[in-house]
Design a protein around this motif. Sequence first.
Motif, PDB file in Angstrom:
ATOM      1  N   ASN A  86     -27.652  17.483  -7.268  1.00  0.00           N
ATOM      2  CA  ASN A  86     -28.122  18.469  -8.211  1.00  0.00           C
ATOM      3  C   ASN A  86     -29.666  18.669  -7.929  1.00  0.00           C
ATOM      4  O   ASN A  86     -29.784  19.977  -7.999  1.00  0.00           O
ATOM      5  N   THR A 129     -14.636  13.670 -13.051  1.00  0.00           N
ATOM      6  CA  THR A 129     -13.785  14.863 -12.501  1.00  0.00           C
ATOM      7  C   THR A 129     -14.513  16.033 -13.549  1.00  0.00           C
ATOM      8  O   THR A 129     -14.701  17.037 -12.765  1.00  0.00           O
ATOM      9  N   LYS A 130     -14.701  15.677 -14.771  1.00  0.00           N
ATOM     10  CA  LYS A 130     -15.187  16.751 -15.647  1.00  0.00           C
ATOM     11  C   LYS A 130     -16.504  17.349 -15.115  1.00  0.00           C
ATOM     12  O   LYS A 130     -16.771  18.381 -15.018  1.00  0.00           O
ATOM     13  N   THR A 131     -17.367  16.101 -14.820  1.00  0.00           N
ATOM     14  CA  THR A 131     -18.794  16.657 -14.213  1.00  0.00           C
ATOM     15  C   THR A 131     -18.613  17.568 -12.930  1.00  0.00           C
ATOM     16  O   THR A 131     -19.238  18.514 -12.859  1.00  0.00           O
ATOM     17  N   VAL A 170     -16.055  19.346 -11.886  1.00  0.00           N
ATOM     18  CA  VAL A 170     -15.663  20.551 -12.260  1.00  0.00           C
ATOM     19  C   VAL A 170     -16.750  21.645 -12.735  1.00  0.00           C
ATOM     20  O   VAL A 170     -16.856  22.666 -12.092  1.00  0.00           O
ATOM     21  N   LYS A 171     -17.497  20.936 -13.534  1.00  0.00           N
ATOM     22  CA  LYS A 171     -18.457  21.791 -14.280  1.00  0.00           C
ATOM     23  C   LYS A 171     -19.451  22.235 -13.226  1.00  0.00           C
ATOM     24  O   LYS A 171     -19.921  23.379 -13.125  1.00  0.00           O
ATOM     25  N   THR A 172     -19.782  21.197 -12.588  1.00  0.00           N
ATOM     26  CA  THR A 172     -20.935  21.491 -11.297  1.00  0.00           C
ATOM     27  C   THR A 172     -20.338  22.787 -10.183  1.00  0.00           C
ATOM     28  O   THR A 172     -21.096  23.651 -10.137  1.00  0.00           O
ATOM     29  N   GLU A 201     -18.324  24.783 -11.189  1.00  0.00           N
ATOM     30  CA  GLU A 201     -18.483  26.074 -11.873  1.00  0.00           C
ATOM     31  C   GLU A 201     -19.591  26.880 -11.900  1.00  0.00           C
ATOM     32  O   GLU A 201     -19.612  28.143 -11.756  1.00  0.00           O
ATOM     33  N   TYR A 202     -20.544  26.025 -12.265  1.00  0.00           N
ATOM     34  CA  TYR A 202     -21.974  26.237 -12.127  1.00  0.00           C
ATOM     35  C   TYR A 202     -22.297  27.017 -10.844  1.00  0.00           C
ATOM     36  O   TYR A 202     -22.749  28.198 -10.700  1.00  0.00           O
ATOM     37  N   ARG A 244     -20.773  30.445 -10.587  1.00  0.00           N
ATOM     38  CA  ARG A 244     -21.416  31.364 -11.554  1.00  0.00           C
ATOM     39  C   ARG A 244     -22.641  31.752 -10.896  1.00  0.00           C
ATOM     40  O   ARG A 244     -23.052  32.843 -10.816  1.00  0.00           O
TER      41      ARG A 244
END
Lengths: 249, 975
Positions: free
Chosen positions: B908, B940-942, B944-946, B948-949, B952
């Motif tokens: 990150n 997994t959620k994190t 996926v979010k990353t 997606e970010y 974007r």
Amino acid sequence: MTEKAKKPSRSNRFSHCCLPIQIINSTIEMVKPGKLPSGKTEIPFEFPLHMKGNKVLYETYHGVFVNIQYTLRCDMRRSLLAKDLTKTCEFIVHSLSQKGKPMPSPVDFTITPETLQNVKERASLPKFLIRGHLSSTNCIITQPLTGELVVENADAAVKSIELQLVRVETCGCAEGYARDATEIQNIQIADGDVCRGLPIPIYMVFPRLFTCPTLETTNFKVEFEVNIVVLLHDDHLITENFPLKLCRM
Amino acid sequence: MFLCQYACILSLYSCFLRHARSRNYVSESEVCKLESVPLDFGDYHPLKPITVTESKTKKMNRKGSTSSTSSSSSSSMLDPLSSVLDGTDPLSLFAAAADPVTTTATMDSTRKKRDKDDSPAVGSDFEPWSSKRGEILARYTTTEKLSINLYMGSEKGKAATTGSAVSEKVRTRLEELDDLEEGSQKELLNLTQQDYMNRIEELNQSLKDAWSSDQKVKALKIVIQCSKLLSDTTVIQFYPSKFVLITDILDTFGKLVYERIQSMCVDNRVSLPDNFSPECVNDTAKETCLNWFFKIASIRELIPRFYVEAAILKCNKFLSKTGISECLPRLTSMIRGIGDPLVAVYARAYLCRVGMEVAPQLKESLNKNFFDFLLTFKQIHGDTVQNQLIVQCVEIPLYLTLYSPAIDWILQCIAYRAPEILLTEMMERCKKLGNNALLLNSVMSAFRAEFIAARSMDFIGMIKECDESGFPKHLLFRSLGLNLALADPPENDCLQILNEAWKVITKLKNPQDYINCAEVWVEYTCRHFTKREVNTVLADVIKHMTPDRAFEDAYPQLQSIIQKVITYIYDFSLLFSVEKFLPFLDMFQKESVRVEVCKCIMESFIKHQQESTKDPVILNALLHICKTMHDSVNALTLEDEKRMLAALINGFIKMVSFGRDFEQQLSFYVEARSTFCNLEPVLVQLIHSVNQLAMETRKVMKGNHSRKTAAFVRACVAFCFITIPSLSSIFTRLNLYLHSGQVALANQCLSQADAFFKAAVSLVPEVPKMISVDGKMRPSDAFLLEFLCNFFSTLLVVPDHPEQGVLFLVRGLLNVIQDYTWEDNSDDKIRIYTNVLHLLSAMTQEAYIYHVDKVDSNDTLYGGDSKFLAEINKLCETVIAQILDHLKTLGKEETLKRQSQLALYFFNTILAHGDLRNNKLNQLSVNLWNLAQKHGFADTKTMVKTLEYIKRRSNQPEMSHFTDLALRLPLQSRT
């Protein structure tokens, strides 16, 4: 199976002269011989209280010398191999209220050294004047005994004033009669040197079981009396006696 | 395979910094800023204060209802806290529990019930017994030995001594009731008061036990035996307290019997309504109730019979409607049989107490009780009583005071909502009796204060006429004073009353008597008069209490005087102009009391002082008071106490302001520092105050210091610099260094700021592993982490010292971090390193994200000089090497989770600060991504979010390379 009820008896054990007298005895069969269903079985029963001969049905009373007691006995007869079962219990008889109101009979009293009897040395007595009254000596057994008492003056300090309820049982038979008094209740109405001139209430509830309406029969008597007992600080004991007549209303 | 990957990562690190993403902070902030929404102030706002209107808590308590009575100002929302708490916040619940109306009943349910019953006739304005009982217990004490005679055994032994007319055999039968346990005769001799109280409490407990184990007869026996104790008047000065203790037991008993019978009335699970009529009561309950009454009627002795019947008076409700109204007069006249006037009057008080509780509408028996008492009043002077007093060596005045609680209570019951005429009549009756001081005193303490106050002059007249030898006169004046403190006399009489009363009070010889009176009258004086009169009164008190150091025995009273004075005179300039106030304070020579008084004064000051002050009188006096508090601190002082004292002193320091005279302000702080050097919180406050002063100066000068102000500001900075080392808490020191450094920087004192930061850096190695937080030992790493991040953020704008190397402070700090012994299995060091990367990337920017006004930071100083950048790069390499090394050591089975987390964290960071157009860096990030997912510890959620970010972001201009990156980052499914 049968149930046998009732074997009331009046025992009158007093000096050797009087044996228990049975005044009532009746038996009823509650259930015809047969089998009881298993589980709990309740069998209702009732029977009138018929007296033997011309005897009177008295109230239940437990005294020292006179006892009037009614008991109920239930017998269960069983087959040869099993024992019979018996159970006894007492039941209480209260007479019906008497007709009409008792006449109220108030009594006023004054106690001074002069009014006392059986005093050995009247001179050694301290001076005192106690006045009072009882509302009635004809008492209803469910109502309290009431009245008032005033210590007008007393040289010696008062230690205690008590009401003593006494029961007098008298038994008569061929050889004469015997009489015996027992205290059945003692109630203190004043404790310590009470204020002079201030009326102190006389109030006593008749104890259940130990009292019954005054009873007078050919064979025996049960009577009641109340003593007002004043105890002075120098251990002088002054007693004033009042016979009572109790009835049930 | 792994090894090869690490090698790969390692080979890539060096390229990171060369490719720090260049940022344009202004445009970024434009993009990222939240959309601003115009705020309509009429609307509800989550942080807007909510007014919770509390409908009387008492009601809540009583009903125990579940409906919430809170209503918030904005109907759209419900305060989650208040809804959880059912509308009653715990504090007000406690307050309600302590509400005097709710008596000291032990069981909650009964309290509710009783409350309900009381409500129709007795309101909260009736001072309940429970509030009296403590007072009585505290006042009527003894040092003599007491005894308890509990004839729990058969009464044979006693028969001879009582000398009653009962024959022996009957007695055994009749007094079976009196047996507690067959054959156990207890006679406890030589008990101290405390033992005695414990015994009584034991009896209370055994009563409850007996009851709950269904031994009703035993319970009755206990109660009878206890009430018998009330006929015993040996150690007469303890009698009122004994009465309190024993009637507690009686109350318990009454409640138990009542509840038992009530529970028998429950039909079909419907309990009786509160206003049930006797017809609703079933026969079994009635029979049980009657049984109780018959049993009690046959108790031989008068006093137990009376008390026990009075205790279950309420049960008459089950039998008939008129039961209570018939019983009360009978019980009232029954008391006439009690010969001892003291025993009798307490019996009356108990009857009134029960009567008020059960049937407050029946006023006649209350009155009759009082009139009967008046009739027997002459007995007090009779021979029997006098003889008794001689035997016990009790003086008449003392004996008379024993009556007060009982008479007070009876009169209070009578006076409650009574018409004026009745009160006047009562007063007349009392007047007629000789030596009426005792009654007069009770009238004054029981009747409404307004009633008394309106007739103050009459009362003074009556008091004067009283017999000297009887009831102590100072008590009478005290009672009058208490009334006058509550209600105002006619205005014209005010001064005359004070003069008349004080004339008598000042003549009192005994300092204790005097101070007890004076204490009460001070309130009246403060209430109605100016500082002149107050001064006179204080002077008089000083005059009386100084000889023979009489004040030593009167600290509570003196303290209460001070409290009253500061309640009424809370304007401190006025207060200190009362000349005798400070001399009065000098009487408190015992240190603990002195400190208590100082605390009171300071509390009042903090509460009432609205504006800051520079009044030299106030400052001097309060400085003196604060110094007294401060000087009381020693090695044995508790932490809490210290904190409290410090808070009070801080409150004072905050209230001192010399306006624009900053130099005076600073010198005040300097003086305060020397005065309060033992209290660290005060020193901390002083440092903050001085820092604030420096910033204030800056504000006044609008950032441009003149020569003079610059010197002043440097003085402030110097103050802080020399004060901080005297503190013991390491984190306080660290934070203050940092904070003061920031202030110095803001005031352009660069070298001073450097000094602060250097001090902070050199302090870091001393941070202990564990620190004590609120008395508990906690690991310190979280605090350290927080501090270091804060520190690094500050270091961004600190310009390099010309004589030291590039990034001197950052390097220094990094070295310290490197050498610090970190917890073995913690990643804090690496987290800090990762954060350092943020700092370093910010440092390479052309214009820094923030600046200090009028201070040139490194961006301006170096202007993007390549040497400077190279230095930063070098630092970066070292740091990254450290991070990757650490990642490698985490390759063991049990540390894989941490490895995954750290890898993601690092990823990150690169994502945010690195320039991913660089291929190698890109590769590094992909490797880190894979490493994070490798062992299935990534969330997994994190992930996926990353992802997606990233996708974007790729839509934004100049970020198109993110699209490729996204393609290279595979998502690993859990399976």
